[in-house]
Design a protein around this motif. Structure first.
Motif, PDB file in Angstrom:
ATOM      1  N   PHE B  98      -8.295   4.945  -5.491  1.00  0.00           N
ATOM      2  CA  PHE B  98      -9.209   4.164  -4.645  1.00  0.00           C
ATOM      3  C   PHE B  98      -9.771   2.991  -5.430  1.00  0.00           C
ATOM      4  O   PHE B  98      -9.920   1.891  -4.900  1.00  0.00           O
ATOM      5  N   LEU B 101      -7.063   0.365  -5.551  1.00  0.00           N
ATOM      6  CA  LEU B 101      -7.004  -0.338  -4.257  1.00  0.00           C
ATOM      7  C   LEU B 101      -8.124  -1.355  -4.134  1.00  0.00           C
ATOM      8  O   LEU B 101      -7.906  -2.524  -3.798  1.00  0.00           O
ATOM      9  N   MET B 102      -9.344  -0.926  -4.419  1.00  0.00           N
ATOM     10  CA  MET B 102     -10.506  -1.789  -4.206  1.00  0.00           C
ATOM     11  C   MET B 102     -10.617  -2.872  -5.276  1.00  0.00           C
ATOM     12  O   MET B 102     -11.230  -3.911  -5.048  1.00  0.00           O
ATOM     13  N   LEU B 232     -15.709  -3.464   4.585  1.00  0.00           N
ATOM     14  CA  LEU B 232     -14.926  -4.180   3.571  1.00  0.00           C
ATOM     15  C   LEU B 232     -13.866  -3.259   2.963  1.00  0.00           C
ATOM     16  O   LEU B 232     -12.734  -3.682   2.727  1.00  0.00           O
ATOM     17  N   ALA B 233     -14.255  -1.998   2.715  1.00  0.00           N
ATOM     18  CA  ALA B 233     -13.296  -1.037   2.170  1.00  0.00           C
ATOM     19  C   ALA B 233     -12.161  -0.798   3.167  1.00  0.00           C
ATOM     20  O   ALA B 233     -10.985  -0.749   2.791  1.00  0.00           O
ATOM     21  N   ALA B 234     -12.516  -0.690   4.453  1.00  0.00           N
ATOM     22  CA  ALA B 234     -11.505  -0.422   5.486  1.00  0.00           C
ATOM     23  C   ALA B 234     -10.547  -1.609   5.640  1.00  0.00           C
ATOM     24  O   ALA B 234      -9.344  -1.431   5.833  1.00  0.00           O
ATOM     25  N   GLN B 236      -9.787  -3.816   3.262  1.00  0.00           N
ATOM     26  CA  GLN B 236      -8.961  -3.843   2.064  1.00  0.00           C
ATOM     27  C   GLN B 236      -7.857  -2.797   2.167  1.00  0.00           C
ATOM     28  O   GLN B 236      -6.694  -3.065   1.836  1.00  0.00           O
ATOM     29  N   ASN B 237      -8.234  -1.626   2.643  1.00  0.00           N
ATOM     30  CA  ASN B 237      -7.269  -0.543   2.792  1.00  0.00           C
ATOM     31  C   ASN B 237      -6.126  -0.918   3.741  1.00  0.00           C
ATOM     32  O   ASN B 237      -4.999  -0.460   3.590  1.00  0.00           O
ATOM     33  N   ALA B 238      -6.430  -1.780   4.728  1.00  0.00           N
ATOM     34  CA  ALA B 238      -5.410  -2.167   5.710  1.00  0.00           C
ATOM     35  C   ALA B 238      -4.628  -3.402   5.263  1.00  0.00           C
ATOM     36  O   ALA B 238      -3.736  -3.861   5.980  1.00  0.00           O
ATOM     37  N   GLY B 239      -4.979  -3.956   4.097  1.00  0.00           N
ATOM     38  CA  GLY B 239      -4.264  -5.139   3.604  1.00  0.00           C
ATOM     39  C   GLY B 239      -4.797  -6.444   4.162  1.00  0.00           C
ATOM     40  O   GLY B 239      -4.103  -7.456   4.164  1.00  0.00           O
ATOM     41  N   LEU B 240      -6.029  -6.440   4.644  1.00  0.00           N
ATOM     42  CA  LEU B 240      -6.626  -7.654   5.204  1.00  0.00           C
ATOM     43  C   LEU B 240      -7.684  -8.202   4.256  1.00  0.00           C
ATOM     44  O   LEU B 240      -8.213  -7.479   3.414  1.00  0.00           O
TER      45      LEU B 240
END
Lengths: 296, 296
Positions: B98, B101-102, B232-234, B236-240
């Motif tokens: 995580f 990712l972040m 913001l986390a969501a 980033q997780n989706a590649g946006l």
């Protein structure tokens, strides 16, 4: 001569009054301008956003802009940025999975004393604080104090419970006192002793420049709260629980206990651990998506 | 007599000075007391946390407690809560993943016009707003306005750019004006037209009870900011990508444009999409973990 000597004190008094008036005038102007900028006959609105005039208002000041960008940032070289681009199916799956993960998150007050690996906490704080959260003007205005020492946890508990007892017994309004009997919770916060980690999140209201002057941290509370949101996501991702608390009136005492400087103010206290085996949560209903989102 | 008449003006001056001093004294006291409430001889501190006396202060009021719990929540039945418990190795791996990712997350101002599936945005908002973010007294004080209509996006851009131009041209201090020449950015916000989605996040400063009375939403700004962190986390997780902006002085106009009620105040505006193929970001350095975290 006698006439003159009678007049002189009168003249002196008038002179004194004039001088006194001149001394008072700038003070009044100064005290007015601290509240609201004096309205000028200019064709634009003053800095302060009238619509945001409440206790949580955003007040804009000199050298602040809407985009969260540092002026010094402008001196930095720009580098290309790219990000992994998923297929639409993959995006949908990932966003669904993250929703499912986060949908299990709840504020949990019953925390297991089981130890949690410190390296996991490091990664969680690293995620929230060192790299991912944006901050107004990139000031990174946060300090995370992670307490695992039992004696220190107990000191924190004593401070919080003492204040909370006063809150419950004396500061609550009558309506609240009336409801007190049926309350299941009170000022006893067992989790402050029990949780393997207490994370105290301080916001830095200003920084100190190399020349010793204050550097105001704009939007510091919003920035730290955003960081806290990412922290909650990271905890949930690791299988840990917490409850978001903002201990009333405890900030100064906890700051002194933890030896934090005066520019740091306690924003939140999060007990962190696994949920206790007998943990319960209130059976809350949440608003459906249509109640909180509007497409245009 | 002559001696007296010479002395009289001197006495008058002294008298005036004494009176002037006495007039000034209470003003100073008054201006000091607006900063801090007068200390009372009570054996507990007043509601307001002295340590939090700044523009982003947390002010506690009646029926508010430190734990984010609703009084009505107490009437709800409690249900058992458990969470998936990972092995220590698994926790460590997940927390590391995580973080990775972040760690790629950046504020990006160059957004691709490529369309993004609406269902992904739904999942992102659902994650941030319907289920996962805690809120003071579980008020869920947020509204997410998702704008994809090109005409509406352009209207928003006109409002933001008009205000930002005034900010840059007139409201900035001299220091800022002096630096203006070297600035790469200005009030032109192309991304407001280009990004496939604009997400405007409103905080609800109060709700309306069934009896028509106001229900204050305590900690609404902190709550909505935490929710924004999860958003913001969501993303980033989706590649946006997005950039966190707080458009100065635009709140009221945007609120009216989007027909939001008066209890909703604009907190943030996030343009959302894929990064543009030629996107760049400033080459920022971040504080190391040891600078932001203290173990005790």
């Amino acid at each position: 001569m006698v006439f003159l000597s009678v007049l002189t004190p009168v003249l002196a008094v008038i002179l004194c009054l004039v001088i006194g008036f001149m001394l008072l005038k700038p003070r009044e102007a100064a005290s007015m301008s601290t509240g609201k900028p004096a309205s000028k006959s200019e064709n634009f609105r003053p800095w302060v956003d009238q619509d945001l005039q409440d206790d949580t208002e955003i007040t804009a000041r000199e050298d602040e802009v809407g985009d969260w960008m540092d002026s010094s940032e402008e001196d930095l070289p720009h580098v290309p940025y790219s990000q992994k681009r998923y297929s639409e199916e993959m995006m949908l799956q990932r966003s669904q999975d993250f929703y499912t993960l986060m949908n299990d998150r709840r504020s949990v007050r019953f925390i297991s004393p089981d130890p949690v690996p410190r390296e996991v906490i490091n990664n969680v704080i690293r995620t929230a604080g060192t790299c991912t959260a944006p901050s107004g003007a990139h000031t990174e205005p946060w300090t995370f104090i992670v307490v695992s020492d039992p004696e220190m946890k107990h000191q924190i508990r004593l401070i919080v419970e003492e204040e909370e007892e006063v809150n419950y017994r004396h500061r609550m309004g009558e309506k609240w006192v009336h409801d007190l009997a049926k309350l299941r919770t009170n000022w006893i916060k067992e989790y402050l002793d029990v949780a393997p980690f207490l994370v105290l999140i301080f916001k830095q209201t200003h920084g100190i420049l190399p020349n010793g002057k204050k550097k105001t941290h704009y939007y510091n509370e919003i920035s730290v709260s955003i960081s806290c949101g990412i922290l909650l996501a990271a905890l949930q991702n690791a299988g840990l629980v917490t409850v978001t608390t903002t201990p009333l009136n405890c900030g100064p005492q906890l700051r002194l206990l933890l030896r934090r400087p005066a520019n740091e103010k306690l924003l939140m206290l999060l007990p962190v651990g696994y949920p206790a085996s007998d943990a319960t949560v209130p059976d809350l209903k949440r608003k459906p998506l249509d109640d909180i989102m509007v497409y245009i």
